[in-house]
Scaffold this motif. Sequence first.
Motif, mmCIF file in Angstrom:
data_model
loop_
_atom_site.group_PDB
_atom_site.id
_atom_site.type_symbol
_atom_site.label_atom_id
_atom_site.label_comp_id
_atom_site.label_asym_id
_atom_site.label_seq_id
_atom_site.Cartn_x
_atom_site.Cartn_y
_atom_site.Cartn_z
ATOM 1 N N PHE A 209 24.566 -53.547 17.512
ATOM 2 C CA PHE A 209 25.569 -52.778 16.772
ATOM 3 C C PHE A 209 26.874 -53.555 16.669
ATOM 4 O O PHE A 209 27.329 -54.180 17.625
ATOM 5 N N GLY A 210 27.486 -53.497 15.483
ATOM 6 C CA GLY A 210 28.804 -54.083 15.277
ATOM 7 C C GLY A 210 29.787 -52.992 14.867
ATOM 8 O O GLY A 210 29.456 -51.802 14.902
ATOM 9 N N PRO A 211 30.994 -53.368 14.461
ATOM 10 C CA PRO A 211 31.979 -52.358 14.044
ATOM 11 C C PRO A 211 31.479 -51.386 12.977
ATOM 12 O O PRO A 211 31.730 -50.178 13.090
ATOM 13 N N PRO A 212 30.752 -51.842 11.917
ATOM 14 C CA PRO A 212 30.286 -50.856 10.913
ATOM 15 C C PRO A 212 29.339 -49.822 11.507
ATOM 16 O O PRO A 212 29.405 -48.638 11.160
ATOM 17 N N GLU A 213 28.440 -50.265 12.394
ATOM 18 C CA GLU A 213 27.479 -49.330 12.983
ATOM 19 C C GLU A 213 28.196 -48.322 13.877
ATOM 20 O O GLU A 213 27.883 -47.116 13.857
ATOM 21 N N TYR A 214 29.164 -48.794 14.665
ATOM 22 C CA TYR A 214 29.896 -47.883 15.537
ATOM 23 C C TYR A 214 30.770 -46.914 14.731
ATOM 24 O O TYR A 214 30.978 -45.771 15.128
ATOM 25 N N THR A 215 31.256 -47.389 13.595
ATOM 26 C CA THR A 215 32.027 -46.484 12.725
ATOM 27 C C THR A 215 31.161 -45.337 12.246
ATOM 28 O O THR A 215 31.535 -44.157 12.346
ATOM 29 N N MET A 216 29.991 -45.676 11.738
ATOM 30 C CA MET A 216 29.089 -44.643 11.229
ATOM 31 C C MET A 216 28.601 -43.731 12.357
ATOM 32 O O MET A 216 28.465 -42.523 12.198
ATOM 33 N N ARG B 202 38.277 -52.630 11.649
ATOM 34 C CA ARG B 202 37.632 -53.940 11.793
ATOM 35 C C ARG B 202 36.565 -54.132 10.713
ATOM 36 O O ARG B 202 36.398 -55.233 10.172
ATOM 37 N N SER B 203 35.850 -53.053 10.419
ATOM 38 C CA SER B 203 34.799 -53.145 9.383
ATOM 39 C C SER B 203 35.403 -53.452 8.017
ATOM 40 O O SER B 203 34.871 -54.277 7.268
ATOM 41 N N LEU B 204 36.513 -52.786 7.703
ATOM 42 C CA LEU B 204 37.145 -53.023 6.400
ATOM 43 C C LEU B 204 37.677 -54.445 6.296
ATOM 44 O O LEU B 204 37.650 -55.060 5.222
ATOM 45 N N ILE B 205 38.173 -54.981 7.415
ATOM 46 C CA ILE B 205 38.590 -56.393 7.417
ATOM 47 C C ILE B 205 37.377 -57.289 7.163
ATOM 48 O O ILE B 205 37.420 -58.251 6.392
ATOM 49 N N LEU B 206 36.248 -56.921 7.811
ATOM 50 C CA LEU B 206 35.008 -57.683 7.660
ATOM 51 C C LEU B 206 34.489 -57.638 6.226
ATOM 52 O O LEU B 206 33.990 -58.622 5.693
ATOM 53 N N ASP C 299 36.185 -53.560 1.099
ATOM 54 C CA ASP C 299 35.173 -52.905 0.266
ATOM 55 C C ASP C 299 34.409 -51.856 1.092
ATOM 56 O O ASP C 299 33.626 -52.204 1.977
ATOM 57 N N VAL C 300 34.636 -50.581 0.787
ATOM 58 C CA VAL C 300 33.996 -49.497 1.548
ATOM 59 C C VAL C 300 32.479 -49.529 1.384
ATOM 60 O O VAL C 300 31.728 -49.119 2.283
ATOM 61 N N ALA C 301 32.004 -50.028 0.242
ATOM 62 C CA ALA C 301 30.562 -50.079 -0.005
ATOM 63 C C ALA C 301 29.837 -50.985 0.979
ATOM 64 O O ALA C 301 28.606 -50.942 1.094
ATOM 65 N N GLY C 302 30.579 -51.799 1.710
ATOM 66 C CA GLY C 302 29.955 -52.699 2.690
ATOM 67 C C GLY C 302 29.181 -51.947 3.759
ATOM 68 O O GLY C 302 28.218 -52.480 4.325
ATOM 69 N N PHE C 303 29.575 -50.702 4.037
ATOM 70 C CA PHE C 303 28.865 -49.919 5.058
ATOM 71 C C PHE C 303 27.408 -49.678 4.656
ATOM 72 O O PHE C 303 26.541 -49.535 5.515
ATOM 73 N N ALA C 304 27.168 -49.609 3.352
ATOM 74 C CA ALA C 304 25.809 -49.308 2.871
ATOM 75 C C ALA C 304 24.946 -50.564 2.783
ATOM 76 O O ALA C 304 23.733 -50.459 2.574
ATOM 77 N N THR C 305 25.530 -51.750 2.942
ATOM 78 C CA THR C 305 24.763 -52.988 2.766
ATOM 79 C C THR C 305 24.069 -53.449 4.042
ATOM 80 O O THR C 305 23.197 -54.298 3.984
#
Length: 533
Positions: A141-148, A451-455, A459-465
């Motif tokens: 898990f990284g920042p996007p996974e922990y965000t979700m 952190r995810s948005l910086i990554l 782009d918010v759509a990055g969470f879905a990728t």
Amino acid sequence: MDIAPVIDGFGVVLQPENLLYCLIGVVVGMLVGVLPGLGPAATIAILLPLTFNVEPVTAIIMLAGIFYGAQYGGTITSVLLRLPGEASSVVTVFDGYALARQGKAGTALGIAAIGSFVGGTVSIIALTLVAPFIASFALDFGPPEYTMLALLGILLVAAVGNGSRTKAFVAAGIGLLLATVGRDGFTGAERFTFDSLSMADGLDFVPIAMGIFGLAEILHSLENREKLAKPPAKVSNPWPSRSDLKQSSGAIGRGSVIGFVLGILPGGGAVLSSLAAYGLEKKRSRTPERFGKGAIEGVAAPETANNAAATSSFIPLLTLGIPANATIAVIFGALLIQGITPGPGLVEDHPDLFWGVVNSMYIGNLLLLMMSIPLVGLFVKILTVRASIMAPITVLITLIGVYTVNNNSFDIVLVIVFGVLGYLMKKAGFEPGPLVLAFVLGSLLESNARRSLILFDGDVAGFATRPISGTLLAVLVVVLALPLLGLLLRRDRRTPSGGIAPGGGPTPGGTPAPDGTPTDPAPEARSKEEAPS
């Protein structure tokens, strides 16, 4: 699976100090369950200051014992007084009290003790086998996974909770807002501090938990103390017969599975699992009319399920760092205070704590089974102590305890403020759990989202990728869509023919009149609308 750490965990829990704290936790938990009003979350919050001077594993063993011990304690008042000590024991009232009136209070308590032991043990075995695999999976898990995950946890707690969803979302929103108080971790800017140095580092979890759960529960129980006036039923033979055991065996087995599965779900926990287990037994019974009149399965199923759920709710905390309910959120806070961050690394970084706490549940469940019946008489006597005597003592302990954490009088003010807030929330029908959970997860959500948005370059759509965060996002959308879908289906049932009114809306009766005026609803539909839900 490497079993060496598991065996070493037994060495940790069998140390005299840890055994003593496990015993204290279980006894205090049963006592808390017996006393209506003061739940495990409130008790753990009040006792947090006492855990600072002991080893982390010892502290968590005691707090865990309070949690699952309270699940059984609540059964005693449900059966003897028709007054559930815990929310998870509400359904036990239906058949437990009916059995007590038939002179079978001992049988009901005995079956509850056996079911609690079996459910708890099955759940611990499953936890032992499943938790390491979840933890190893979560290492990716990284920042996007922990965000979700944090967002999903807050959403599920609000959506699957016991009260109104709208009120739960409002409480969660307040919790998230409180989590933003203090210096911004990225820019250093102060937020909602009102130039107060005491708030510059943010609000501390301990006074919030002690106020929302501790002081608020005391105020609320004082208001309802007249409900304790009835005398308890007498307890005769506490050992169930062979036919009672045979009749309850299926309910105990199914309750164990339901409790384990729903306990993992954020927002599920002991309350939802006990309701689901009771509903399943009544639905599959050939004689459902016995339920509510003294069916032994009506006691076995919910008591098994709530203990199994209390144990399995430690899985998301110990493996993902996500508390599944309000009580686990307080234990989460206790771990943070001890300098330990729950999460995937806990198994590798602190195997003594992880396996020590898990294995302590085997010992704790055995202690519960051994002590539950012999101590019933003592707990009944404790029920006769007036709340007006116990409440001032508990408030004094709470205020002294919170002051000793930082030697800061501002924390006492916070306890009083959040105590009043928690009391008003209960009066208005707001559950405090979503607020505390959102406050705990708020900082995790904010830091990982940024952190995810910086990554993703904003782009918010990055969470879905990403596969895992995308899957969690899909689950989150489904959880959000389900209530809306249910609302649409209910509206569709009320207008079965789906007729459209001249103005564009459906007619009350569903079929437009030839002259364009709304028709009168059919007698059947009208009677359904007028019937109470």
